[in-house]
Motif scaffolding. Structure first.
Motif, mmCIF file in Angstrom:
data_model
loop_
_atom_site.group_PDB
_atom_site.id
_atom_site.type_symbol
_atom_site.label_atom_id
_atom_site.label_comp_id
_atom_site.label_asym_id
_atom_site.label_seq_id
_atom_site.Cartn_x
_atom_site.Cartn_y
_atom_site.Cartn_z
ATOM 1 N N GLY A 68 11.353 28.998 68.963
ATOM 2 C CA GLY A 68 11.608 27.770 68.227
ATOM 3 C C GLY A 68 10.280 27.085 67.947
ATOM 4 N N ASP A 69 10.346 25.973 67.242
ATOM 5 C CA ASP A 69 9.122 25.246 66.898
ATOM 6 C C ASP A 69 8.414 24.727 68.139
ATOM 7 O OD1 ASP A 69 9.633 25.692 64.256
ATOM 8 O OD2 ASP A 69 10.193 23.624 63.782
ATOM 9 N N GLY A 70 7.106 24.876 68.108
ATOM 10 C CA GLY A 70 6.233 24.331 69.136
ATOM 11 C C GLY A 70 5.110 23.570 68.460
ATOM 12 N N VAL A 71 3.975 23.454 69.140
ATOM 13 C CA VAL A 71 2.837 22.719 68.594
ATOM 14 C C VAL A 71 1.556 23.514 68.815
ATOM 15 C CG1 VAL A 71 3.896 20.450 68.897
ATOM 16 C CG2 VAL A 71 2.512 21.423 70.739
ATOM 17 N N TRP A 72 0.559 23.198 67.981
ATOM 18 C CA TRP A 72 -0.770 23.784 68.169
ATOM 19 C C TRP A 72 -1.820 22.734 67.882
ATOM 20 C CZ3 TRP A 72 -4.735 24.485 64.543
ATOM 21 C CH2 TRP A 72 -4.403 24.220 63.206
ATOM 22 N N ILE A 81 -1.727 26.728 71.887
ATOM 23 C CA ILE A 81 -0.420 26.936 71.256
ATOM 24 C C ILE A 81 0.644 26.817 72.335
ATOM 25 C CG2 ILE A 81 1.028 28.447 69.854
ATOM 26 C CD1 ILE A 81 -1.539 29.996 69.095
ATOM 27 N N ARG A 82 1.632 25.950 72.103
ATOM 28 C CA ARG A 82 2.760 25.791 73.029
ATOM 29 C C ARG A 82 4.050 25.900 72.236
ATOM 30 N NH1 ARG A 82 0.606 20.542 75.049
ATOM 31 N NH2 ARG A 82 2.274 19.922 73.689
ATOM 32 N N CYS A 83 4.822 26.928 72.547
ATOM 33 C CA CYS A 83 6.124 27.140 71.929
ATOM 34 C C CYS A 83 7.135 27.337 73.049
ATOM 35 C CB CYS A 83 6.103 28.394 71.044
ATOM 36 S SG CYS A 83 4.996 28.276 69.634
#
Length: 108
Positions: A68-72, A81-83
């Motif tokens: 799913g959507d995470g952030v970078w 990068i964290r998903c």
């Protein structure tokens, strides 16, 4: 482009791990439309300009699994990068439109 002069927008795009080109601890990523040889699956990630990230990995039946959507974000020369279910940190060695060289940063 060397990491020290890098603009975070140069990382935006969808990247596939070209493990055939890895050397000396550096992982090579190519744009997903790059003509890579057949493989039993490749790790991928997409970095959007709005800071959203997704990651993909080979599945048990060769179909990919996408998070799913995470952030970078880029902090200095380290890409974070964290998903959901996947987190990575890489030192950005170099980036061009057709190649991204990363060195994994291991958690201490």
């Amino acid at each position: 482009m060397a990491a020290s002069s890098m603009n975070p927008s140069s990382l935006v795009g969808s990247w596939s791990h070209s493990h055939e080109e890895d050397a000396e601890g550096i992982q090579v990523f190519r744009p997903v439309d790059y003509d890579l040889p057949p493989s039993r699956g490749r790790e991928t990630f997409t970095l959007r300009p709005d800071g959203i990230a997704t990651a993909g990995s080979p599945g048990p039946d060769d179909r990919g699994i996408t998070t799913g959507d995470g952030v970078w974000q880029l902090r200095g020369d380290v890409l974070h990068i964290r998903c959901p279910g996947w987190t990575a940190r890489y030192e950005v060695i170099s980036v061009t439109r057709r190649r991204l060289d990363l060195r994994p940063v291991h958690q201490a």
